[in-house]
Design an enzyme around this catalytic site. Sequence first.
Site, short mmCIF file in Angstrom:
data_model
loop_
_atom_site.label_atom_id
_atom_site.label_comp_id
_atom_site.label_asym_id
_atom_site.label_seq_id
_atom_site.Cartn_x
_atom_site.Cartn_y
_atom_site.Cartn_z
CB SER A 142 -0.84 -0.01 1.28
OG SER A 142 -1.48 1.23 1.50
CE1 TYR A 155 -4.46 -2.03 5.10
CE2 TYR A 155 -3.24 -0.03 4.63
CZ TYR A 155 -3.98 -1.11 4.19
OH TYR A 155 -4.22 -1.28 2.86
P1 NAD Z 1 -11.28 -6.31 -0.21
O1 NAD Z 1 -11.91 -6.22 1.14
O2 NAD Z 1 -12.17 -6.27 -1.40
O3 NAD Z 1 -10.36 -7.60 -0.31
C1 NAD Z 1 -9.74 -8.21 0.78
C2 NAD Z 1 -9.61 -9.67 0.51
O4 NAD Z 1 -8.94 -10.29 1.63
C3 NAD Z 1 -10.96 -10.37 0.37
O5 NAD Z 1 -10.89 -11.38 -0.62
C4 NAD Z 1 -11.15 -11.00 1.75
O6 NAD Z 1 -12.02 -12.13 1.74
C5 NAD Z 1 -9.70 -11.39 2.05
N1 NAD Z 1 -9.48 -11.68 3.47
C6 NAD Z 1 -9.67 -10.87 4.53
N2 NAD Z 1 -9.38 -11.52 5.68
C7 NAD Z 1 -8.99 -12.77 5.32
C8 NAD Z 1 -8.57 -13.92 6.05
N3 NAD Z 1 -8.49 -13.94 7.39
N4 NAD Z 1 -8.26 -15.04 5.35
C9 NAD Z 1 -8.35 -15.05 3.99
N5 NAD Z 1 -8.73 -13.99 3.26
C10 NAD Z 1 -9.05 -12.87 3.92
O7 NAD Z 1 -10.28 -5.08 -0.24
P2 NAD Z 1 -9.11 -4.69 -1.27
O8 NAD Z 1 -9.03 -3.22 -1.23
O9 NAD Z 1 -9.24 -5.40 -2.55
O10 NAD Z 1 -7.83 -5.24 -0.48
C11 NAD Z 1 -6.88 -6.10 -1.06
C12 NAD Z 1 -5.49 -5.70 -0.60
O11 NAD Z 1 -5.20 -4.41 -1.14
C13 NAD Z 1 -5.34 -5.56 0.92
O12 NAD Z 1 -4.13 -6.15 1.31
C14 NAD Z 1 -5.32 -4.07 1.14
O13 NAD Z 1 -4.60 -3.73 2.29
C15 NAD Z 1 -4.64 -3.61 -0.13
N6 NAD Z 1 -4.84 -2.19 -0.45
C16 NAD Z 1 -6.08 -1.69 -0.67
C17 NAD Z 1 -6.22 -0.32 -0.95
C18 NAD Z 1 -7.57 0.30 -1.22
O14 NAD Z 1 -7.65 1.55 -1.28
N7 NAD Z 1 -8.63 -0.48 -1.41
C19 NAD Z 1 -5.10 0.49 -1.01
C20 NAD Z 1 -3.85 -0.07 -0.77
C21 NAD Z 1 -3.73 -1.41 -0.50
#
Ligand code: NAD
Length: 260
Positions: A142, A155
């Site tokens: 991130s 985080y």
């Molecule tokens: P999201 O909530 O759509 O996806 C998260 C995924 O992680 C889902 O598939 C969920 O089921 C899975 N997950 C959560 N807890 C879990 C567990 N205990 N075991 C197995 N799977 C688990 O959100 P996203 O934004 O797509 O997040 C994906 C990644 O991107 C994350 O690591 C997040 O930190 C990172 N990220 C997101 C953003 C943003 O702005 N959305 C920015 C930077 C980084």
Amino acid sequence: MLKGKSALITGSTSGIGLGIARALAGQGCNIMLNGLGDAGKIETTRRGLETGFGVTARFHGADMTRPEEIAALVESTAAGFGGVDILVNCAGIQHTAPVEEFSPERWDAIIAVNLTSGFHTIHHALPYMRRGCWGRIINIASVHGLVASANKAAYVTAKHGLVGLTKVVALETAGSGITSNAICPGWTRTELIEPQIAARANTLGVDLEAGGRSMLAEKQPSQQFVTIEQLGQLALFLCSSGADQITGTAVPVDGGWTAQ
Ligand code: NAD
């Protein structure tokens, strides 16, 4: 070039992980999906990858807080596809609170899912990559792996740690045909940030769209959300031969957030 390769993507039942799964499947990769959620919806997603892209897609529901389930996920991928060529660590959760109010249970959960799970997947998947003298490890960190924001102690700590892990693995695999990189997205509109958008909208007394615009205005100079398709395209490039010498990097995709 990726046709027939196998990709294990943690946290791919929604959001960024699913975007990357679709991008890889579009190039002929067989996909191991992982994540939490409604079983029926996950099955529809899995079948959609198979029918849409003509690949084999499987699902394993390993909980990323449980090391033994993570080991089973990697072994199941290798058994089903004959190896693990591409590993994308994408599972993640969020919780926001000032550090003195941050519950230890939330801290432990975020560190486990967002950081420690990446150690376990890499630990188990790397021998399969070494066997094939080729591999791609992509850790979804991130902007918070590069800079901090208030109220995100766990985080930010986890994501900085994931960038560090990315670099160590890059050094240990340098010259082996395996690369290890982190992608550092800025605001990307997925389920993960919807509670933050709702909280912002609530504080300002505006609707969700205006809440989202306010978050962009604070941090992301482009004033536009990153899309999961853009992140999928970057993952594809990191898997290409053009990226053979790109390893140990943390690539921001953040509309200028970390340039400030
Ligand atoms: P999201 O909530 O759509 O996806 C998260 C995924 O992680 C889902 O598939 C969920 O089921 C899975 N997950 C959560 N807890 C879990 C567990 N205990 N075991 C197995 N799977 C688990 O959100 P996203 O934004 O797509 O997040 C994906 C990644 O991107 C994350 O690591 C997040 O930190 C990172 N990220 C997101 C953003 C943003 O702005 N959305 C920015 C930077 C980084």
